[in-house]
Write a protein that holds these residues in place. Structure first.
Motif, mmCIF file in Angstrom:
data_model
loop_
_atom_site.group_PDB
_atom_site.id
_atom_site.type_symbol
_atom_site.label_atom_id
_atom_site.label_comp_id
_atom_site.label_asym_id
_atom_site.label_seq_id
_atom_site.Cartn_x
_atom_site.Cartn_y
_atom_site.Cartn_z
ATOM 1 N N GLU B 69 0.851 -1.169 0.000
ATOM 2 C CA GLU B 69 0.000 0.000 0.000
ATOM 3 C C GLU B 69 0.892 1.227 0.000
ATOM 4 O O GLU B 69 1.829 1.312 0.789
ATOM 5 N N GLY B 155 -7.892 -2.220 0.698
ATOM 6 C CA GLY B 155 -8.625 -3.475 0.645
ATOM 7 C C GLY B 155 -9.932 -3.378 1.404
ATOM 8 O O GLY B 155 -10.995 -3.752 0.906
ATOM 9 N N ARG B 268 -6.859 -0.026 -6.658
ATOM 10 C CA ARG B 268 -6.124 -1.266 -6.673
ATOM 11 C C ARG B 268 -5.351 -1.421 -7.963
ATOM 12 O O ARG B 268 -4.492 -2.266 -8.081
ATOM 13 N N ASN B 290 -12.291 -1.100 -9.253
ATOM 14 C CA ASN B 290 -11.109 -1.108 -8.412
ATOM 15 C C ASN B 290 -10.651 0.272 -7.981
ATOM 16 O O ASN B 290 -9.628 0.411 -7.358
ATOM 17 N N SER B 328 -2.957 3.617 -2.942
ATOM 18 C CA SER B 328 -3.029 2.554 -3.936
ATOM 19 C C SER B 328 -2.398 1.295 -3.393
ATOM 20 O O SER B 328 -1.460 1.323 -2.609
ATOM 21 N N GLU B 329 -2.988 0.203 -3.815
ATOM 22 C CA GLU B 329 -2.470 -1.099 -3.423
ATOM 23 C C GLU B 329 -1.998 -1.756 -4.697
ATOM 24 O O GLU B 329 -2.791 -1.995 -5.601
#
Lengths: 434, 395
Positions: B69, B155, B268, B290, B328-329
């Motif tokens: 992350e 998430g 994501r 996402n 952002s992941e």
């Protein structure tokens, strides 16, 4: 066991005597494949090492006493230059002090004729505009009851039409077309105005302002302050002899706060982070159209200081002293670093008659009534600063470590694979021969 | 059938003599099996190393799968126009006595009262201690903080948003015969995306043009906020003011909330391609599964009794920060994972092999030089206890 040197005993790389070695075809294939893999990965490491990345940091803007430059280029196809005024002021409505500017008004042919350039005049606060040089030295123009403007050619007199207009503005009187004013009739003010009625205007140039909350606007007519109020003489804007009215349809070609970031730098940014930290000026190339004269556009701009430090730049500088640089080159430093600003913007438009946004499906949104037609930019300065620093992703030692890891790792794994193959094959062979 | 014979992999293929071809390139010479010796200790070490590398590989893979992350920030792009405001609040006054308006920096006034649903309700129904956050309660605050910190992770946010509905919940039903003494105000409205002031005031106070003057003792600005958010409505995300209760005993009380709104993107995808044109917020809202565009805010509040010449009410003053936060992941490339795993395994094999050899060397050394000593100090050397396992080495 024969007596050995202590160092020989320490040998971690025990070698097999040649006689005991086996070479196999599968081993050869594994070797070649692993060599290819090593080359490929090493090349990757190398290109990674060569790559320059831009790393953004967020810091608090510690500069003080700074100034910033506003680069402006806006076209108004429906308002002649003669009518347009550019004012810069801070939030309290007072004129900003020490605004340096190099702004040109470009007269454009009527929209129907393609808005071509006619003439460029510098917009200057104290230009010797149409000095009445042919006049008798003892001449003292009548100010028609208004007090003579400060900085008049002759104290207590209004020598030119422009001075009479200033005097009227100072007294908060509407000036109109200048009929019955001797100076203006002599200069053919109203004729000139009417001649230009169909023309458009482009305002382009730089303003250098203090880096404080403020606003600037482009509105018709002479502006004057009356107490706390900032007013414009709108008489000539509304009452027009031609069949279509003036409107504030406009196109912003460019609006930026500080120098443009060179394309090369932009590319570096783009490749790495798709959309964060682009230095984009969101208003560039936007166009708003209206056919109502009494229309007001507002842009709420939030300015965020941004600096770009290319590889080899020495670091952040206090830009308080860069005031000496010529207009238009503020923020560009000798070592290639840039001090500029990004902004986020919200646009808003309303009819001066008030009303609501029922047409857009928002009848609950009631606009304020009254005000000045024109386009208004109000800017606010963010306390945060973005520093975009160019860096090599890896040091040279990092590259060496990477290559070593790649070579060692690949060879070991290849050896293991090869060994497994060999062992497997010989096991199977044993089974078969049994 | 003999598969090896058909592939030319018979005895001679592995022999030394019939050379030529690719065989000469073999950099990994294998020792003929007659020259190698397998030991129990070696097998045990191999198993241990294999287990270790399995474990580390699994770990690495898990780390890769979970992703990283990262927080990025940028100045908001594009020209914005509007911003959605969602509110769900209960005020302990009758609906007819309330005025709701938004006044913003562009000079517009948004008649929020016409857009929001006003529902007469009973105050007692809402003051349910289980759901409301009391600033004083320590346990409450702990659990709320936990939820709030959860809400900062991509998430969790994306999961919550997918699960939940995008509607305001229904009001609890009033029993018949109960006279409504409170008003639930809920709904979404589009405001200009500029600094603004959202206020709930009493009829006849503040805006002179609306309604008759209301008797002062009818004022009670005690209120419960169930939802206050900006941007698309995601009721499952907990905002700082959600489920908070503010009480007052005074009639002339002014509640002030100062909000700083920070546009936030949770994503994501590696490269959330954002539209370059007009209103970024509106466009992303309709976009991919996402990426979520929302707004977080920070709030400070004040509540004070005001003299009669000032306007009592509930005021939300909001301003929008120019810097957008992007959480952002992302997952690394699969290739990076492979390279890392290869490195780990080979590191273990080489390192483990060395340690094993060193161990053997040490034993050998002490076994020859210190055979005598060993008799005296039975446990004097490296793990001498397990020696019997390796006896094969010394035969």
């Amino acid at each position: 066991m024969p007596a050995k040197n202590r160092f020989v005993r320490l040998d971690a790389f025990t070698k097999t005597v040649e006689d005991a070695r086996v070479r196999t075809t599968s081993g050869g294939i594994v070797t070649i494949v692993s060599l290819l893999v090593i080359f490929w990965l090493t090349w990757g490491e190398w290109s990674d090492y060569r790559r320059i990345v831009v790393r953004p940091e967020l810091v608090v803007d510690k500069g003080r006493g700074e100034r910033m430059e506003i680069h402006l280029n806006v076209t108004f196809p429906r308002v002649p230059c003669e009518l347009l005024t550019l004012d810069v002021m801070d939030v309290s409505g007072e004129q900003q002090t020490g605004v340096e500017h190099g702004v040109n008004k470009v007269r454009l042919t009527p929209e129907s004729e393609g808005s071509n350039q006619i003439a460029v005049t510098a917009l200057d606060l104290h230009s010797p505009e149409e000095i009445a040089s042919h006049l008798d030295p003892s001449y003292c123009g009548n100010c028609y009851g208004a007090p003579s403007p400060a900085g008049a050619l002759k104290d207590g007199c209004c020598q030119t039409c422009s001075e009479v207009r200033d005097a009227y503005a100072g007294a908060s009187w509407a000036f109109g077309r200048g009929e019955n004013v001797e100076q203006c009739q002599r200069e053919h003010y109203s004729e000139r105005l009417d001649e230009q009625r169909d023309e458009g205007c482009r305002i382009e140039g730089n303003l250098r302002v203090n880096k404080v909350v403020g606003n600037f606007h482009i509105a018709p007519g002479r502006s004057f302050s009356n107490g706390n109020m900032h007013l414009h003489d709108l008489e000539n804007f509304y009452s027009t002899p031609i069949d279509h009215p003036h409107t504030f349809t406009h196109e912003i070609h460019q609006l930026r706060f500080g120098p443009q970031v060179p394309e090369a730098l932009m590319d570096g940014l783009r490749s790495d982070q798709t959309w964060t930290n682009h230095h984009l000026n969101p208003l560039d190339g936007t166009r708003q159209v209206t056919d109502r004269p009494a229309f007001n556009y507002m842009y709420f701009v939030k300015v965020v200081s941004t600096s770009y430090l290319p590889l080899g730049a020495k670091g952040l500088k206090d830009s308080a002293y860069s005031d000496l640089s010529p207009l238009g080159s503020h923020g560009v430093n000798s070592d290639g670093s840039l001090e500029t600003h990004q902004y986020s913007v919200t646009s808003h438009k309303r009819d001066l008659a008030g009303g609501n946004d029922a047409q857009e499906g928002h009848k609950e949104r009631v606009h304020a009534r009254g005000g000045i037609p024109g386009i208004f930019f109000s800017y606010d300065i963010s306390p945060m600063k973005v520093v975009n620093r160019e860096e090599r992703r890896k040091t040279f030692l990092g590259l060496l470590t990477g290559i070593m890891a790649v070579v060692g790792g690949t060879l070991t794994v290849a050896a293991a694979i090869d060994r497994t193959l060999y062992e497997g094959v010989s096991q199977l062979k044993k089974l078969n021969t049994r | 059938m003999n598969g090896f014979a058909s592939h030319d992999l018979d005895e001679s293929a592995f022999g030394e003599k019939s050379g030529g071809g690719l065989r000469t390139f073999d950099a990994f010479p294998k020792t003929k099996s007659t020259y190698t010796r397998r030991t129990t200790g070696g097998g045990f070490a191999t198993l241990t190393l294999a287990a270790l590398s399995c474990f580390l590989t699994m770990n690495e893979f898990k780390g890769w799968y979970r992703g990283q992350e990262s927080q990025q920030f940028s100045v908001e792009k594009g020209v914005s126009h509007t911003m959605q405001v969602n509110i769900d609040a209960v005020v302990a006054m009758r609906c007819a006595d309330l005025h709701i308006n938004v006044q913003d920096a562009s000079g517009d006034r948004i008649l929020a009262g016409e857009l929001l649903t006003k529902e007469p309700t009973s105050w007692a129904l809402w003051v349910n201690p289980a759901k409301i956050h009391h600033q004083s309660n320590k346990k409450d605050r702990k659990s709320r903080e936990a939820t709030e910190s959860e809400d900062t992770h991509v998430g969790h946010v994306i999961g919550e948003v997918r699960k939940s509905s995008r509607k305001f919940p229904k009001s609890p039903a009033m029993r018949r015969g109960v006279i409504p003494d409170a008003c639930r105000i809920y709904g979404s409205l589009e405001g200009n995306k500029v600094q603004g002031d959202f206020h709930i005031t009493a009829r006849g106070h503040g805006y002179k043009e609306f309604g008759e003057h209301l008797a002062h003792d009818a004022f009670n600005f005690t209120h419960l906020i169930s939802e206050l958010s900006f941007g698309p409505l995601y009721p499952s995300l907990l905002n700082p003011l959600d489920h908070t209760l503010a009480r007052t005993k005074e009639h002339f009380n002014r509640f002030q909330y100062y909000l700083s709104i920070v546009p936030t993107v949770y994503t994501r995808s590696r490269n959330p391609t954002l539209p370059s044109s007009s209103d970024p917020q509106a466009q992303i809202a309709a976009r991919s599964r996402n990426t979520i565009f929302t707004n977080q805010y920070a709030v400070t509040q004040s509540s004070a009794e005001v003299p009669e010449n000032q306007i009592p009410g509930i005021f939300f003053k909001y301003d929008i920060e120019p810097i957008l936060l992007m959480v952002s992941e992302t997952r690394d490339d699969l290739l990076y994972l492979v390279v890392r795993i290869v490195n780990i395994i080979s590191g273990i094999m080489v390192g483990g092999g060395w340690i094993y050899q060193l161990w053997g060397w040490g034993k050998e050394n002490f076994a020859t030089d210190g055979a005598r000593r060993r008799a005296n100090f039975g446990d004097g050397m490296l793990n001498g206890r397990k020696e019997e396992i390796y006896e094969g080495r010394y035969d």
